[in-house]
Scaffold this motif. Structure first.
Motif, mmCIF file in Angstrom:
data_model
loop_
_atom_site.group_PDB
_atom_site.id
_atom_site.type_symbol
_atom_site.label_atom_id
_atom_site.label_comp_id
_atom_site.label_asym_id
_atom_site.label_seq_id
_atom_site.Cartn_x
_atom_site.Cartn_y
_atom_site.Cartn_z
ATOM 1 N N CYS A 20 0.841 -1.203 0.000
ATOM 2 C CA CYS A 20 0.000 0.000 0.000
ATOM 3 C C CYS A 20 0.869 1.244 0.000
ATOM 4 O O CYS A 20 2.049 1.213 0.335
ATOM 5 C CB CYS A 20 -0.906 0.016 1.240
ATOM 6 N N SER A 21 0.262 2.354 -0.364
ATOM 7 C CA SER A 21 0.932 3.639 -0.246
ATOM 8 C C SER A 21 0.338 4.394 0.940
ATOM 9 O O SER A 21 -0.751 4.074 1.411
ATOM 10 C CB SER A 21 0.753 4.463 -1.526
ATOM 11 N N GLU A 22 1.060 5.363 1.427
ATOM 12 C CA GLU A 22 0.578 6.130 2.575
ATOM 13 C C GLU A 22 -0.656 6.964 2.234
ATOM 14 O O GLU A 22 -1.363 7.425 3.120
ATOM 15 C CB GLU A 22 1.694 7.042 3.086
ATOM 16 N N ALA A 23 -0.927 7.141 0.945
ATOM 17 C CA ALA A 23 -2.078 7.932 0.531
ATOM 18 C C ALA A 23 -3.354 7.099 0.432
ATOM 19 O O ALA A 23 -4.396 7.609 0.012
ATOM 20 C CB ALA A 23 -1.786 8.591 -0.817
ATOM 21 N N ASP A 24 -3.302 5.833 0.838
ATOM 22 C CA ASP A 24 -4.439 4.935 0.639
ATOM 23 C C ASP A 24 -5.479 4.980 1.753
ATOM 24 O O ASP A 24 -6.466 4.252 1.698
ATOM 25 C CB ASP A 24 -3.937 3.486 0.489
ATOM 26 N N HIS A 25 -5.256 5.797 2.805
ATOM 27 C CA HIS A 25 -6.210 5.905 3.922
ATOM 28 C C HIS A 25 -6.511 4.517 4.488
ATOM 29 O O HIS A 25 -7.645 4.037 4.475
ATOM 30 C CB HIS A 25 -7.493 6.597 3.474
ATOM 31 N N LEU A 26 -5.477 3.889 5.015
ATOM 32 C CA LEU A 26 -5.559 2.494 5.412
ATOM 33 C C LEU A 26 -6.288 2.311 6.740
ATOM 34 O O LEU A 26 -6.179 3.120 7.649
ATOM 35 C CB LEU A 26 -4.157 1.902 5.530
ATOM 36 N N LEU A 27 -6.996 1.185 6.836
ATOM 37 C CA LEU A 27 -7.588 0.730 8.087
ATOM 38 C C LEU A 27 -7.269 -0.756 8.242
ATOM 39 O O LEU A 27 -7.240 -1.499 7.255
ATOM 40 C CB LEU A 27 -9.106 0.935 8.097
ATOM 41 N N PRO A 28 -7.032 -1.220 9.475
ATOM 42 C CA PRO A 28 -6.726 -2.642 9.687
ATOM 43 C C PRO A 28 -7.877 -3.523 9.213
ATOM 44 O O PRO A 28 -9.046 -3.222 9.432
ATOM 45 C CB PRO A 28 -6.541 -2.738 11.204
ATOM 46 N N ALA A 29 -7.527 -4.639 8.555
ATOM 47 C CA ALA A 29 -8.541 -5.567 8.055
ATOM 48 C C ALA A 29 -8.329 -6.988 8.560
ATOM 49 O O ALA A 29 -9.262 -7.786 8.573
ATOM 50 C CB ALA A 29 -8.553 -5.569 6.532
ATOM 51 N N ALA A 30 -7.108 -7.328 8.990
ATOM 52 C CA ALA A 30 -6.819 -8.653 9.524
ATOM 53 C C ALA A 30 -5.599 -8.549 10.422
ATOM 54 O O ALA A 30 -4.781 -7.631 10.287
ATOM 55 C CB ALA A 30 -6.573 -9.661 8.400
#
Length: 267
Positions: A20-30
């Motif tokens: 992922c990139s830091e611009a992807d607005h990540l949230l934990p999924a697993a």
């Protein structure tokens, strides 16, 4: 008419942070066993999941086993297909006993072959002072496939083992196994272990319950292509292994008339 989406999880609905990139607005999924987040969804993936969830019933179709599937932070309320199709969970999470018994009988006949190739891998790696070791992956008491990873994610080292050990073994007359390669994972499994078989089985259960249905398939890797081809429509994430394979076909000038009509691959 009810709609059902058979959907792969890893690298389809979420992926590791490194992808992922830091611009992807990540949230934990697993998470890992200790609770540490190790897979993340992007804003686009979450938007797609929300949209699909409102319009279809989602059926996870994954290589994950029961334990790792339980560490996915997403809710599903229908069937689930695990272990490359080796196990089916019923709505509510219980094992489908009929499918479990059938696969247990089939996989028992393949265990010796898996143990043989693991022995060959380990002997080669010891002789060449490589850190890799093969593992037999089992779930619910059933041995399913042999897995090889590299502790340093050295894909060149995996490729060396594949060419020196796995390719000659797979070319042995009568060998009834297949190799699935995706990133740092080399999974060697019986040909009878296939997501498409479980998708066909679950689709039959759904039709018996609901009558005519619409099925969609979504996945990222070549190992997903067979089950997606069984569905009425298929969806491929951009920049995935399967998308690259499709692009290679189109780039080679393969006309639409020569593409299989049974598989509707959408960009």
């Amino acid at each position: 008419m009810k709609k059902f989406l058979f959907i792969d999880l890893d690298d389809t609905l979420f992926q590791t942070r490194a992808k992922c990139s830091e611009a992807d607005h990540l949230l934990p999924a697993a998470t890992l066993r200790d609770g540490t987040a190790n897979s993340f969804s992007t804003a686009r993936q979450r938007a797609l999941l929300e949209w699909m969830s409102h319009n279809a019933t989602l059926i996870p179709t994954t290589a994950r086993d029961i334990e790792s599937f339980g560490r996915v932070n997403l809710s599903f309320n229908s069937y689930s297909i695990l272990n490359f199709g080796g196990l089916v969970l019923k709505p509510g999470g219980g094992l489908d006993e009929h499918w479990q018994a059938q696969m247990a009988a089939e996989m028992a006949k393949k265990q010796a072959g898996l143990e043989e190739v693991i022995g060959l891998i380990d002997a080669y790696c010891r002789a060449h002072e490589l850190p890799n070791r093969g593992r037999l992956i089992s779930d619910a008491g059933i041995p399913f496939f042999a897995l090889l990873k590299d502790p340093d994610k050295n894909l060149e080292r995996l490729s060396l083992i594949e060419q020196a050990v796995l390719a000659p073994w797979l070319n042995t007359p009568g060998c009834d196994y297949v190799l699935h390669s995706n990133g740092n994972n080399l999974a060697l499994m019986p040909k009878s272990l296939d997501k498409s078989r479980a998708v066909e089985y679950v689709s039959g259960l759904l039709r018996a319950e609901h009558g005519e249905i619409i099925t969609l398939g979504m996945g990222d890797s070549r190992s997903d292509a067979a089950f997606m081809a069984l569905c009425d429509y298929a969806i491929i994430p951009r920049a995935s292994q399967l998308a690259r394979a499709q692009a290679e076909l189109l780039g080679a000038g393969l006309s639409s008339s020569r593409l299989s009509t049974g598989s509707r691959l959408l960009p």
